[in-house]
Motif scaffolding. Structure first.
Motif, PDB file in Angstrom:
ATOM      1  N   THR A  49      42.712 -86.825 -45.987  1.00 14.02           N
ATOM      2  CA  THR A  49      44.081 -86.068 -46.149  1.00 14.02           C
ATOM      3  C   THR A  49      44.813 -87.284 -45.129  1.00 14.02           C
ATOM      4  O   THR A  49      46.136 -87.388 -45.698  1.00 14.02           O
ATOM      5  CB  THR A  49      44.130 -84.814 -45.486  1.00 14.02           C
ATOM      6  OG1 THR A  49      43.121 -84.142 -46.147  1.00 14.02           O
ATOM      7  CG2 THR A  49      45.382 -84.042 -45.541  1.00 14.02           C
ATOM      8  N   GLN A  93      46.092 -80.288 -50.367  1.00 12.97           N
ATOM      9  CA  GLN A  93      44.850 -79.882 -50.378  1.00 12.97           C
ATOM     10  C   GLN A  93      44.787 -78.248 -50.535  1.00 12.97           C
ATOM     11  O   GLN A  93      43.992 -78.017 -51.618  1.00 12.97           O
ATOM     12  CB  GLN A  93      44.159 -80.080 -48.924  1.00 12.97           C
ATOM     13  CG  GLN A  93      42.569 -79.664 -48.886  1.00 12.97           C
ATOM     14  CD  GLN A  93      41.704 -80.479 -47.838  1.00 12.97           C
ATOM     15  OE1 GLN A  93      42.324 -81.137 -47.165  1.00 12.97           O
ATOM     16  NE2 GLN A  93      40.717 -80.151 -47.566  1.00 12.97           N
ATOM     17  N   ASP A 172      44.850 -84.567 -53.401  1.00 12.09           N
ATOM     18  CA  ASP A 172      43.864 -84.214 -52.180  1.00 12.09           C
ATOM     19  C   ASP A 172      42.837 -82.942 -52.536  1.00 12.09           C
ATOM     20  O   ASP A 172      43.384 -81.904 -52.699  1.00 12.09           O
ATOM     21  CB  ASP A 172      44.873 -84.157 -50.854  1.00 12.09           C
ATOM     22  CG  ASP A 172      43.869 -83.970 -49.755  1.00 12.09           C
ATOM     23  OD1 ASP A 172      42.707 -83.989 -49.761  1.00 12.09           O
ATOM     24  OD2 ASP A 172      44.680 -83.660 -48.604  1.00 12.09           O
TER      25      ASP A 172
HETATM   26 MG   LIG Z   1      41.490 -82.959 -46.105  1.00 11.33          MG
END
Ligand SMILES: [Mg+2]
Ligand SMILES: Nc1ncnc2c1ncn2[C@@H]1O[C@H](COP(=O)(O)OP(=O)(O)OP(=O)(O)O)[C@@H](O)[C@H]1O
Lengths: 274, 254
Positions: A49, A93, A172
Motif C-alpha cells: 500500500t 484497499q 490496491d
Molecule cells: Mg495494503
C-alpha cells in the motif's frame, strides 16, 4: 517517435521510505512501461500500500526519485501534484468510498473535482452511468456505500478510479477479503478495463490466482467474457510480476521466471495456484 | 530531556500549520459553499436547544446565588446588573463554547478520524481535492459565524432566566430588573462578549479537525481522538478567556 509507444509511465529509482523504525520501502527501483500490467505480490505489511501511495505522491519518499509520465513528482508541491493525480486512477484497499455521498456522487467526484477535467454535471452524470454499467452496478446510483456488499463496494471503487479515463490505474488489493467467485469477477472487471481502454496498470494482491488471470486471460468483446491467451501474445499487453518482501523488491520478471523461482518466499505465492 | 519536549513542540507546530492553511484557504478558490451551510446547520441549529437550556439555567442560578449575597447589603434590586454582566462577559461565551466543543469538536474529530482511518482522506487527495480546503475551512468558517450568534442567544436567554427568578422569587418589578440589567452593560462588555466566541470558534473547530486528521490506529484511534479533542478544546477555551479578560480589563481601566 517510435519509443514513445513504450515510454515509461511509472519509475521508482532507489526509493526508500520509513515511518518510525525499519524502512517500509528499502531501495526500491522498477519501471512500468506504457501498456504493461504489473502484478505485485507481498505478504501483509510488506509495503504494498505504501508503494502505491508513494506513486500517487500521497507519501513522500525519504530518498530516491519517483517519476510519473516522465515527470519527477518527488519534490512537487501538493497543488502541482493534483495535475499528475488526475491522470492516475486508484482503487484503495478498502474502497475508501465517501460514506456521506451516494454511489453516483462518489463516482462523479473525480469528474467534478479534478481541476484538469472540468466536467459539466450533465457530462458527469452520463459518464457515471456508463462507468457503473461497465462494472454492472447501474442500478445502485442512489444508494449509499453502506448499503452495498463488499464486492459491490470494490466495484464502485474501480468505477470511481476509472471514471476520468486515466492512462494509469493502481489497484490496491482488489480481491482481499472476498470469496473466490466474487474475487474472480473483480479481476475480470480489471482485465476488461485493461483491454478495452488499453491502460497501464499496477495491481497489488496476495492471490497468485489473480496474477495468473491477468497474465493469461483477455477480455473478449464478442462474448463479453474472458478467454485464455498466453502471456505476451495479446496486442499491446504484457504482464510483469514483482514480489515485495519487507520493503525490498526481491523479484522482478515474467510469469515463467516467477514459476521457475526456487526462493521459498517467492514460491509461496506461486504454490497457491489452484 | 529534549526528546521529551520534541513531541509537544512538534504538535503545536503542526496545529499552527493547519491553522495557517485553513486561514489561507478562506481567500482561495475553490470555495465549498454547500459544505459551509451544512456545517452551519449542524453546529448552529443542532446546538440551539442545548445552548438555550444552558443559557437559561446559568442566568437563573446566577440570580438565585447573587440575590442571597446582595441581600446582605440590601441591594437585591441590583440582581439584574450582576446577572447581565456575568452572563454577557463570561458565562454566555464560555458555557456556549464548551457546549459546542462537547458536541462539535468531538463530532468533527470522530467524523474526520473515521475518514482518515478508512483512507477517505487519501482518496480525497487522490481525486483532486485538498482535505483542508474541503473539510477544515468550511467547518472553521461555519463555527466562526455561528458561535457568536449562539452566544448572543445564550446571553438573552440567560438574562431572561435571571428575570424569571427575579420576578417570581425575588419580587422585583420587570422595570427594575431590565433597566438595571441594561444599564450595567458597556461597550467594553459587549465587545468582549462578542470577540470571545469568535476566538473560541477557531479553537473549537480547529482542535476538532486537527485531532481528526491525525488519527491513526483504526476505530480505537477514532475514540481516542474524539476524547482528546474535547479535552484540549475545553482547556483552550479557559486559557483564551483568561487572556482575553486580562486584555479587556486593562482596556477598561487605563
Ligand atoms: Mg495494503
Ligand atoms: N501511516 C503510517 N504510519 C506508520 N507506519 C505505517 C503507516 N503506513 C504503513 N505503515 C507501516 O508500513 C508497513 C507496510 O504497510 P502497508 O500498508 O504498505 O502494508 P501492505 O503490504 O499493504 O499490507 P496489507 O497486505 O495488509 O495491506 C507496515 O509495517 C505498517 O505498519
Amino acid at each position: 517517435m517510435a519509443e514513445e509507444t513504450r515510454s515509461p509511465v511509472l519509475e521508482f529509482e532507489d526509493v526508500s521510505l520509513s515511518f518510525e523504525g525499519p524502512p517500509v520501502l528499502d531501495h526500491v527501483s522498477f519501471t512500468v512501461n506504457e501498456g504493461e500490467s504489473c502484478v505485485i505480490f507481498g505478504t501483509a505489511g510488506s509495503g504494498k500500500t505504501v508503494l502505491l501511495k508513494t506513486a500517487l505522491g500521497l507519501l513522500k519518499p525519504d530518498s530516491g526519485r519517483v517519476r510519473v509520465f516522465g515527470q519527477d513528482i518527488t519534490d512537487m508541491r501538493e497543488e502541482e501534484l493534483f495535475d499528475v493525480r488526475s491522470r492516475i486512477g486508484m482503487l484503495f484497499q478498502e474502497g475508501a468510498l465517501f460514506d456521506s455521498l451516494t454511489i453516483e456522487e462518489n463516482v462523479a467526484y473525480p469528474l467534478l473535482n479534478q481541476k484538469s477535467i472540468h466536467s459539466t454535471p450533465d457530462e458527469a452524470r452520463r459518464r457515471v452511468e456508463e462507468v457503473l454499467r461497465f462494472v454492472e452496478l447501474e442500478h445502485t446510483l442512489e444508494k449509499f456505500p453502506s448499503e452495498l456488499s463488499g464486492g459491490m463496494r470494490r466495484r464502485v471503487g474501480i468505477a470511481r478510479a476509472i471514471a476520468t479515463r486515466p492512462p494509469l490505474v493502481l489497484y490496491d488489493s482488489p480481491t482481499a477479503g472476498l470469496d473466490p467467485i466474487t474475487a474472480n469477477t473483480i479481476v475480470a472487471v480489471i482485465i476488461k478495463q485493461r483491454d478495452v481502454s488499453n491502460v497501464t496498470s499496477l495491481m497489488v494482491t496476495h492471490r497468485y490466482q489473480d496474477g495468473r488471470l491477468v497474465a493469461d486471460f483477455r477480455f473478449d468483446p464478442a462474448t463479453g467474457g474472458l478467454r485464455p491467451s498466453p502471456n505476451g501474445t495479446g496486442p499491446g499487453t504484457r504482464t510483469r510480476f514483482m514480489v515485495l518482501k519487507e520493503g525490498s523488491l526481491v523479484f522482478r520478471g515474467s510469469q515463467k521466471e516467477l514459476e521457475a523461482s526456487t526462493d521459498p518466499y517467492i514460491s509461496r505465492f506461486v504454490a497457491r495456484r489452484a | 530531556m529534549l526528546d521529551f519536549l520534541k513531541r509537544p513542540v512538534l504538535e503545536v507546530q503542526q496545529f499552527y500549520l493547519l491553522f495557517g492553511a485553513a486561514l489561507k484557504n478562506v481567500f482561495r478558490r475553490p470555495h465549498y459553499a454547500d459544505d459551509i451551510f451544512i456545517q452551519m446547520d449542524i453546529i448552529g441549529v443542532g446546538s440551539l436547544p442545548i445552548v438555550i437550556l444552558t443559557g437559561f439555567f446559568t442566568g437563573a442560578v446566577m440570580a438565585l446565588q447573587m440575590a442571597r449575597a446582595l441581600s446582605q447589603y440590601g441591594q437585591v434590586g441590583r440582581t439584574g446588573m450582576v446577572v447581565s454582566i456575568a452572563v454577557v462577559r463570561e458565562l454566555g461565551p464560555v458555557l456556549t463554547a464548551l457546549m459546542v466543543a462537547g458536541r462539535n469538536s468531538s463530532g468533527m474529530a470522530s467524523e474526520l478520524g473515521s475518514m482518515k482511518v478508512t483512507e477517505q482522506i487519501d482518496a480525497m487527495r487522490a481525486l483532486g481535492t485538498d482535505p483542508i480546503q474541503k473539510l477544515v475551512t468550511p467547518r472553521m468558517i461555519a463555527t466562526c459565524t455561528v458561535l457568536p450568534l449562539l452566544t448572543i442567544i445564550a446571553d438573552f436567554v440567560g438574562i431572561f432566566g435571571g428575570f424569571i427568578i427575579a420576578y417570581y422569587l425575588l419580587n422585583l418589578t420587570p422595570t427594575e430588573y431590565w433597566s438595571s440589567a441594561w444599564r450595567a452593560l458597556e461597550w467594553n462588555d459587549v465587545a468582549q462578549g462578542l470577540l470571545k466566541p469568535f476566538v473560541f470558534a477557531f479553537a473549537v473547530s480547529l482542535v476538532g479537525c486537527y485531532y481528526g486528521l491525525r488519527t491513526t490506529g483504526g476505530t480505537q484511534g477514532v475514540g481516542r481522538s474524539t476524547t482528546q479533542a474535547v479535552v484540549v478544546a475545553s482547556v483552550m477555551i479557559f486559557f483564551l478567556t483568561f487572556f482575553l479578560t486580562k486584555i479587556f480589563t486593562k482596556l477598561a481601566t487605563p
